[in-house]
Design an enzyme around this catalytic site. Structure first.
Site, PDB file in Angstrom:
ATOM      1  N   GLU A 257       0.886  -1.169   0.000  1.00  0.00           N
ATOM      2  CA  GLU A 257       0.000   0.000   0.000  1.00  0.00           C
ATOM      3  C   GLU A 257       0.916   1.209   0.000  1.00  0.00           C
ATOM      4  O   GLU A 257       1.537   1.517   1.015  1.00  0.00           O
ATOM      5  CB  GLU A 257      -0.893   0.010   1.247  1.00  0.00           C
ATOM      6  CG  GLU A 257      -1.798  -1.202   1.379  1.00  0.00           C
ATOM      7  CD  GLU A 257      -2.931  -1.218   0.376  1.00  0.00           C
ATOM      8  OE1 GLU A 257      -3.235  -0.157  -0.202  1.00  0.00           O
ATOM      9  OE2 GLU A 257      -3.504  -2.299   0.152  1.00  0.00           O
ATOM     10  N   CYS A 296      -3.211   8.571   3.243  1.00  0.00           N
ATOM     11  CA  CYS A 296      -2.894   8.052   1.902  1.00  0.00           C
ATOM     12  C   CYS A 296      -4.061   8.222   0.951  1.00  0.00           C
ATOM     13  O   CYS A 296      -3.881   8.280  -0.255  1.00  0.00           O
ATOM     14  CB  CYS A 296      -2.513   6.587   2.001  1.00  0.00           C
ATOM     15  SG  CYS A 296      -3.737   5.618   2.889  1.00  0.00           S
TER      16      CYS A 296
HETATM   17  P1  NAP Z   1       8.188   5.043   4.831  1.00  0.00           P
HETATM   18  O1  NAP Z   1       9.259   6.005   5.158  1.00  0.00           O
HETATM   19  O2  NAP Z   1       8.272   4.298   3.554  1.00  0.00           O
HETATM   20  O3  NAP Z   1       8.147   4.033   6.061  1.00  0.00           O
HETATM   21  C1  NAP Z   1       7.177   3.016   6.127  1.00  0.00           C
HETATM   22  C2  NAP Z   1       7.680   1.886   6.997  1.00  0.00           C
HETATM   23  O4  NAP Z   1       8.786   1.251   6.358  1.00  0.00           O
HETATM   24  C3  NAP Z   1       8.188   2.336   8.360  1.00  0.00           C
HETATM   25  O5  NAP Z   1       7.797   1.386   9.310  1.00  0.00           O
HETATM   26  C4  NAP Z   1       9.701   2.349   8.172  1.00  0.00           C
HETATM   27  O6  NAP Z   1      10.404   2.169   9.376  1.00  0.00           O
HETATM   28  C5  NAP Z   1       9.874   1.139   7.286  1.00  0.00           C
HETATM   29  N1  NAP Z   1      11.123   1.124   6.527  1.00  0.00           N
HETATM   30  C6  NAP Z   1      11.913   2.173   6.183  1.00  0.00           C
HETATM   31  N2  NAP Z   1      12.968   1.724   5.466  1.00  0.00           N
HETATM   32  C7  NAP Z   1      12.838   0.370   5.352  1.00  0.00           C
HETATM   33  C8  NAP Z   1      13.595  -0.664   4.741  1.00  0.00           C
HETATM   34  N3  NAP Z   1      14.724  -0.390   4.075  1.00  0.00           N
HETATM   35  N4  NAP Z   1      13.170  -1.931   4.841  1.00  0.00           N
HETATM   36  C9  NAP Z   1      12.028  -2.228   5.496  1.00  0.00           C
HETATM   37  N5  NAP Z   1      11.253  -1.289   6.109  1.00  0.00           N
HETATM   38  C10 NAP Z   1      11.652  -0.008   6.029  1.00  0.00           C
HETATM   39  O7  NAP Z   1       6.748   5.727   4.827  1.00  0.00           O
HETATM   40  P2  NAP Z   1       6.123   6.713   5.927  1.00  0.00           P
HETATM   41  O8  NAP Z   1       6.829   8.013   5.791  1.00  0.00           O
HETATM   42  O9  NAP Z   1       6.051   6.062   7.268  1.00  0.00           O
HETATM   43  O10 NAP Z   1       4.616   6.827   5.430  1.00  0.00           O
HETATM   44  C11 NAP Z   1       4.175   7.817   4.553  1.00  0.00           C
HETATM   45  C12 NAP Z   1       3.836   7.216   3.216  1.00  0.00           C
HETATM   46  O11 NAP Z   1       2.995   6.077   3.376  1.00  0.00           O
HETATM   47  C13 NAP Z   1       3.063   8.160   2.323  1.00  0.00           C
HETATM   48  O12 NAP Z   1       3.643   8.163   1.047  1.00  0.00           O
HETATM   49  C14 NAP Z   1       1.662   7.556   2.264  1.00  0.00           C
HETATM   50  O13 NAP Z   1       0.982   7.811   1.061  1.00  0.00           O
HETATM   51  C15 NAP Z   1       1.912   6.124   2.462  1.00  0.00           C
HETATM   52  N6  NAP Z   1       0.747   5.489   3.062  1.00  0.00           N
HETATM   53  C16 NAP Z   1       0.004   4.653   2.303  1.00  0.00           C
HETATM   54  C17 NAP Z   1      -1.109   4.047   2.853  1.00  0.00           C
HETATM   55  C18 NAP Z   1      -1.952   3.110   2.042  1.00  0.00           C
HETATM   56  O14 NAP Z   1      -2.769   2.409   2.622  1.00  0.00           O
HETATM   57  N7  NAP Z   1      -1.801   3.058   0.741  1.00  0.00           N
HETATM   58  C19 NAP Z   1      -1.461   4.281   4.179  1.00  0.00           C
HETATM   59  C20 NAP Z   1      -0.671   5.140   4.919  1.00  0.00           C
HETATM   60  C21 NAP Z   1       0.437   5.744   4.348  1.00  0.00           C
HETATM   61  P3  NAP Z   1      10.993   3.433  10.178  1.00  0.00           P
HETATM   62  O15 NAP Z   1       9.830   4.262  10.580  1.00  0.00           O
HETATM   63  O16 NAP Z   1      11.682   2.820  11.332  1.00  0.00           O
HETATM   64  O17 NAP Z   1      11.897   4.134   9.226  1.00  0.00           O
END
Ligand code: NAP
Length: 524
Positions: A257, A296
């Site tokens: 997602e 999102c």
């Molecule tokens: P993110 O930076 O991609 O982080 C998401 C998750 O991935 C966090 O738990 C993060 O951990 C982890 N992560 C980071 N690097 C990783 C790696 N190399 N390997 C495995 N896991 C890793 O996203 P975010 O800033 O939290 O969220 C915002 C984004 O999510 C927005 O773009 C939004 O559109 C999207 N979103 C989508 C939905 C949907 O249902 N489609 C819902 C909510 C949000 P850490 O926090 O420890 O870095």
């Protein structure tokens, strides 16, 4: 130094060996708690969940697991006040926005508890009916769904620490699959606290639920062929997940997602005084400001006929004008904070990027921040941008592929009476989670549906008759599918019992109808 939250793995609360990362109040700038995963025995944790948690869950029937979901939902409901306190402190959200996350999560859990009560008192599900394999009807095929003998790893985004957990855990646990959740570090506290409450109450078998807070390092390396990974977050991190050997070499099933540049569309044929335009303006303003636009599903692009550009700009701006922004603890404040400085800076950068293609119709500067120190608080007012003319909409490329994760949307006019122009612009989003369409004419609304359902996971149609009762563009209801093709990640979550498919393996069974008739008839 603040409290270091323990992780729950292998049926035990474990303190990590590191100092950890601090979780910060985004409004006051104070340190709240710390999280850390260094020194955690990940291999042991995954094996324990897979073996001990998995076999205990699979020994239960669907209604028995549904009863556990109901108990968890009841417990979380009773502790709701504590979750609200954590949310205000760690996410900087006003009460209504906390409700979307906390109450939304509890509601989703409760919905799956009800759905599960009606499933068969058994350990697998039937999928479809018998299909004859030849002329003789004695030998037929039946598909069945069996819970996967693995673990479900959830890597979640920062914006929904409660809902993001339960919307995944409810179908996984109902399916009989143990869960390991790794919440986003920034807001891990609420997820950890909810898991702690459920664990302490002894609702699920040991090993059914585990939580690892802090770094994601090494998590994906633990995955085995029958495990599944459900990721929510940015497209950038999603590409790392997809490229991991667990996915590319071991066929670990993955659900992504990711981000999405969602649309709202006013169909041709409306006037400046039409109720449909008013409903669109109301929804756009709401979507821009709920959770400070950190959803999102939030509306990012708003499509209106060229002749209604000014009327729409005025109607949306008039509503944004009333949004009071600042400290969520202040009773007059309606929109709280962004999650941290990084997001604050990222929104400022994204806005500057979009402004190269757009004019500003409503500026964040119109909002005086209430009861905060602006040099500390990550608060920002809403901004409505616009591309002014239909030819400007054609030329503006950035608005279709830039998700500014904050209270920002762009008004995009399309050529008069040219729905195809609007649809072509919407498709530039490359696949989104949701599109909402506003119109007075029911026939026109029905006709546009198949033009959008190939590129969107959900299409939300609003006519004046449902103006007061529709569930909202951005609200994800457990009854409806959540996910979207292309850029949105290609995932599918929720959609009632459809969500259980991800946690089951489908197999074809070919046998005598005498054998097949001994399988109990409960389908999904
Ligand atoms: P993110 O930076 O991609 O982080 C998401 C998750 O991935 C966090 O738990 C993060 O951990 C982890 N992560 C980071 N690097 C990783 C790696 N190399 N390997 C495995 N896991 C890793 O996203 P975010 O800033 O939290 O969220 C915002 C984004 O999510 C927005 O773009 C939004 O559109 C999207 N979103 C989508 C939905 C949907 O249902 N489609 C819902 C909510 C949000 P850490 O926090 O420890 O870095």
């Amino acid at each position: 130094m603040s409290e270091l939250l323990p992780n729950y793995i292998s049926g035990k609360w474990i303190n990590s060996t590191g100092r950890g990362s601090a979780l910060i109040d985004p409004v006051l700038g104070t340190e709240l708690v710390r999280v850390d995963a260094s020194g955690v025995d990940l291999a042991g944790a995954f094996a324990f969940a897979r073996n001990t948690g998995g076999s205990a869950l699979r020994s239960l029937t669907y209604p028995q697991r549904a009863a556990m979901l109901a108990a968890a939902s009841k417990l979380l409901q009773a502790n709701r006040d504590a979750y609200y306190d954590i949310s205000i402190a760690n996410s900087g959200t006003v009460k209504n926005d906390t409700a979307v996350d906390v109450d939304g999560g509890i509601y989703t859990l409760g919905t799956y508890a009800k759905l599960g009560q009606n499933l068969g008192d058994d350990h697998f599900l039937l999928d479809g009916d018998w299909q004859a394999l030849g002329k003789d009807p004695l030998f037929q095929s039946q598909h069945i769904l069996t819970p996967t003998r693995g673990v479900a790893l959830f890597i979640n985004a920062f914006n929904f620490p409660s809902w993001g957990l339960w919307e995944k855990a409810a179908p996984a646990l109902l399916s009989g699959v143990p869960v390991i959740v790794k919440p986003a570090t920034t807001t891990a506290w609420l997820t950890q606290r909810m898991i702690k409450d459920v664990i302490d109450a002894g609702i699920f078998p040991t090993g059914a639920l585990s939580i690892i807070c802090g770094s994601s390092a090494g998590l994906m390396d633990q995955l085995e062929p029958f495990d599944v990974i459900s990721f929510t977050g940015s497209a950038q991190t999603a590409s790392i997940i997809r490229a991991h050997p667990a996915v590319t070499q071991k066929s670990v099933r993955v659900n992504i997602e990711a981000d999405s540049v969602n649309s709202a569309l006013l169909l041709p044929g409306e006037s400046a005084s039409s109720e449909a335009l008013d409903l669109l303006a109301k929804e756009v303003a709401r979507e821009m400001t709920v959770k400070a636009g950190q959803k999102c599903t939030a509306i990012r692009r708003v499509f209106v006929p060229q002749s209604l550009y000014s009327a729409a700009a005025q109607a949306i701006s008039a509503r944004l004008e009333k949004t009071t922004v600042g400290n969520p603890r202040h009773e007059s404040v309606r929109m709280g904070s962004l999650i941290n400085r990084e997001q604050y800076n990222s929104v400022a950068q994204g806005l500057a990027f979009l402004e190269q293609d757009c004019e500003t119709l409503h500026s964040a500067n119109k909002h005086t921040l209430i009861d905060v120190d602006p040099s500390v608080a990550c608060c920002v007012g809403p901004t409505l941008l616009g591309t002014r003319t239909a030819s400007g909409s054609d030329a503006a490329r950035r608005v279709h592929d830039t998700e500014v994760f904050g209270p920002v949307a762009t008004l995009i006019p399309y050529r008069e009476n040219d729905l195809n122009h609007a649809l072509e612009l919407i498709r530039r989003g490359q696949g989104s989670l949701v599109a909402s369409v506003f119109a007075t004419d029911h026939t026109k609304l029905a006709q546009v549906i198949p033009e959008l359902t190939d590129t969107h996971g959900r299409v939300h149609l609003v006519s004046p008759d449902v103006g007061a009762v529709h569930t909202g563009h951005g609200n994800v209801m457990p009854q409806s599918l959540h996910g979207g093709p292309g850029r949105a990640g290609g995932g599918e979550e929720l959609g009632g019992l459809r969500a259980l498919s991800f946690y089951h393996r489908r197999a074809a069974v070919q046998a005598s109808t005498v054998v097949l008739s001994k399988l109990k008839p409960t389908g999904v």
